[in-house]
Scaffold this motif. Structure first.
Motif, mmCIF file in Angstrom:
data_model
loop_
_atom_site.group_PDB
_atom_site.id
_atom_site.type_symbol
_atom_site.label_atom_id
_atom_site.label_comp_id
_atom_site.label_asym_id
_atom_site.label_seq_id
_atom_site.Cartn_x
_atom_site.Cartn_y
_atom_site.Cartn_z
ATOM 1 N N THR A 295 56.939 76.291 82.075
ATOM 2 C CA THR A 295 58.239 76.867 81.754
ATOM 3 C C THR A 295 58.795 77.626 82.960
ATOM 4 O O THR A 295 58.088 77.846 83.948
ATOM 5 C CB THR A 295 58.085 77.826 80.569
ATOM 6 O OG1 THR A 295 57.043 78.759 80.871
ATOM 7 C CG2 THR A 295 57.711 77.061 79.304
ATOM 8 N N ASP A 297 59.232 80.720 83.270
ATOM 9 C CA ASP A 297 58.469 81.957 83.467
ATOM 10 C C ASP A 297 57.077 81.777 82.862
ATOM 11 O O ASP A 297 56.748 82.352 81.816
ATOM 12 C CB ASP A 297 59.195 83.132 82.811
ATOM 13 C CG ASP A 297 58.530 84.474 83.128
ATOM 14 O OD1 ASP A 297 57.591 84.500 83.956
ATOM 15 O OD2 ASP A 297 58.940 85.489 82.530
ATOM 16 N N ALA A 300 54.780 84.908 81.867
ATOM 17 C CA ALA A 300 55.063 85.598 80.604
ATOM 18 C C ALA A 300 54.464 84.841 79.422
ATOM 19 O O ALA A 300 53.909 85.448 78.491
ATOM 20 C CB ALA A 300 56.571 85.747 80.420
#
Length: 468
Positions: A295, A297, A300
């Protein structure tokens, strides 16, 4: 009048076959040396009988494949299609007196279209070769079997193979838009489309995907592509039990997370990888879970999944800092089957897929089976989609150990069905699982499948003896 092969003397029958084949093929494409043809007799499966091929043919064009099938039909000779022979169910094993039709020389990438997001390829294209080629256009071909550096697209289509990324991106069947197929009598048929959508008639494309070469010879494929995702990052989580690791898998999926990879290695597998590659994996762990995100990020996402792993009882959670560290962790997973083979010299690899919620029950059941039969059985799993590969390690030179290995394999299959699963998630049926396919789909299902086979191959020339 053509004398049948059963009526003709063996040498005469082979001479007739070879002569007819050479009428439409270059000499270098027809192999008759028995030392050479014997090397094409089987794939990588254990406990699967293989016959002696009469001849091996390596065509380079669609027309040459058509000539082979017309010849086979005229002389009533069975044909066994093959790719790279990396299969694990005996699906590419030769039958006595057959033509082995090796498609590895048909290895051209014919088109890569970034606008339509498709690739058009011949069946002998190696999976990794295609992946790298489309990557140069900013595109991505997701199916990635563990043998992706060797296996071919044609073989992937034949077995509807999967890979490490299936939890997010799905299996081969979801990326095959259209096919050109040479039928048993030599006719050429096109199925499917190049467009993003299309619902004209029965979905014959899907019918051929996973048919293991029993309905026709795939000579060209239109494959769907995706935009190339960001570089993924990987997290490794250690658990004190396989049940805790499977609980973490359930928490991750129930939480709505979409990892690009979610793989599990049990303690036996971790120890085998360490013994072979000296990778320094934590041998005190009972199960190692690898999760990845591609993804925007990923850090995270890994943090969120790491918290779920800790809630499930993970003893340690280690997110990779960069792509290099991530690749090192993935390399350990890719080495699993090779490492397990080194334990006793031979492996028998199961391919049972169960609902994710029953994954822990399957792994615990395999442990009991291993103890009961005094065998080493390692489990690696595409945990995110419930597809497990219990791998029975045994000494093929020991008759009793071989018997126990086969018995354990069957018990694992039975356990998978008992848990609401299927006998194969991506390796196919071939020879190895014929009996179990009949148990899974039942007599009416077998009758319908045989009826479909008769429509496409009324003489039963294409890969006879496979599936059912």
């Amino acid at each position: 009048m053509i004398m049948s092969r059963t009526e003709a003397a063996p040498d005469q029958a082979l001479g007739d076959l070879t002569e007819r084949l050479l009428a439409g093929l270059p000499a270098e494409a027809v192999l008759t040396d028995t030392d050479v043809t014997a090397s094409y007799a089987h794939d990588m499966a254990s406990f699967c009988p293989a016959g002696t091929p009469a001849v091996v043919v390596l065509p380079r064009t669609v027309e040459e494949v058509q000539h082979v099938m017309r010849t086979a039909t005229a002389l009533r000779v069975p044909v066994v299609p093959q790719g790279a022979r990396t299969g694990l169910s005996g699906g590419a094993n030769a039958s006595d007196g057959c033509i082995v039709l090796s498609l590895t020389k048909m290895d051209r990438i014919l088109e890569i279209n970034p606008v339509d997001r498709i690739a058009v390829v011949e069946p002998g294209v190696v999976n990794a070769t295609l992946s790298r080629a489309v990557g140069e256009h900013g595109l991505y071909y997701p199916p990635d079997p563990s043998s992706w550096e060797m296996c071919t697209i044609g073989g992937n289509i034949g077995t509807a193979s999967g890979g490490l990324c299936c939890v997010k991106y799905g299996v081969t069947a979801e990326y095959v838009l259209g096919l050109d197929v040479v039928l048993a009598d030599g006719r050429l048929m096109s199925t499917g489309r190049r467009t993003a959508k299309g619902v004209a008639g029965y979905d014959l494309t899907r019918l051929f995907v996973g048919s293991e070469g029993s309905l026709g010879i795939v000579v060209r494929a239109v494959l769907a592509l995706r935009p190339k995702p960001p570089q993924q990052l990987v997290l490794a989580a250690e658990f004190a039990s396989a049940a805790a690791a499977c609980d973490a898998v359930c928490r991750i999926m129930a939480g709505g997370h979409v990892p690009s990879l979610l793989e599990l290695m049990d303690r036996t597998t971790v120890a085998a990888v360490n013994a072979m590659a000296k990778m320094g994996l934590p041998e005190t762990t009972e199960a190692l879970l690898l999760a990845a995100f591609d993804t925007p990020d990923p850090a995270a996402d890994l943090a969120a999944v790491g918290a779920l792993c800790e809630a499930a009882g993970a003893t340690q959670v280690v997110p990779a800092d960069d792509a290099a560290e991530s690749e090192l962790l993935l390399q350990a997973r890719r080495l699993s089957l090779t490492a397990l083979e080194a334990v006793r010299g031979v492996t028998m690899i199961d391919d049972v897929c169960v609902p994710r919620s029953r994954l822990g029950d399957l792994i615990e059941g395999v442990e009991r089976i291993a103890d009961r039969h005094r065998l080493t059985i390692g489990v690696v799993a595409h945990a995110g989609d419930g597809n497990t590969h219990p791998t029975v390690c045994f000494d093929a030179a020991d008759p009793d150990e071989s018997r126990r290995a086969r018995k354990s394999f069957d018990e694992i299959m039975a356990l998978g069905l008992e848990l609401g699963g299927t006998i194969t998630g991506e390796h196919g049926v071939g020879v190895l699982k014929k009996e179990w396919m009949a148990r899974e789909i039942g007599p009416v299902g077998i009758e319908m499948q045989r009826g479909i086979k008769r429509v496409f191959d009324p003489l039963d020339l294409l890969n006879p003896g496979k599936l059912f």
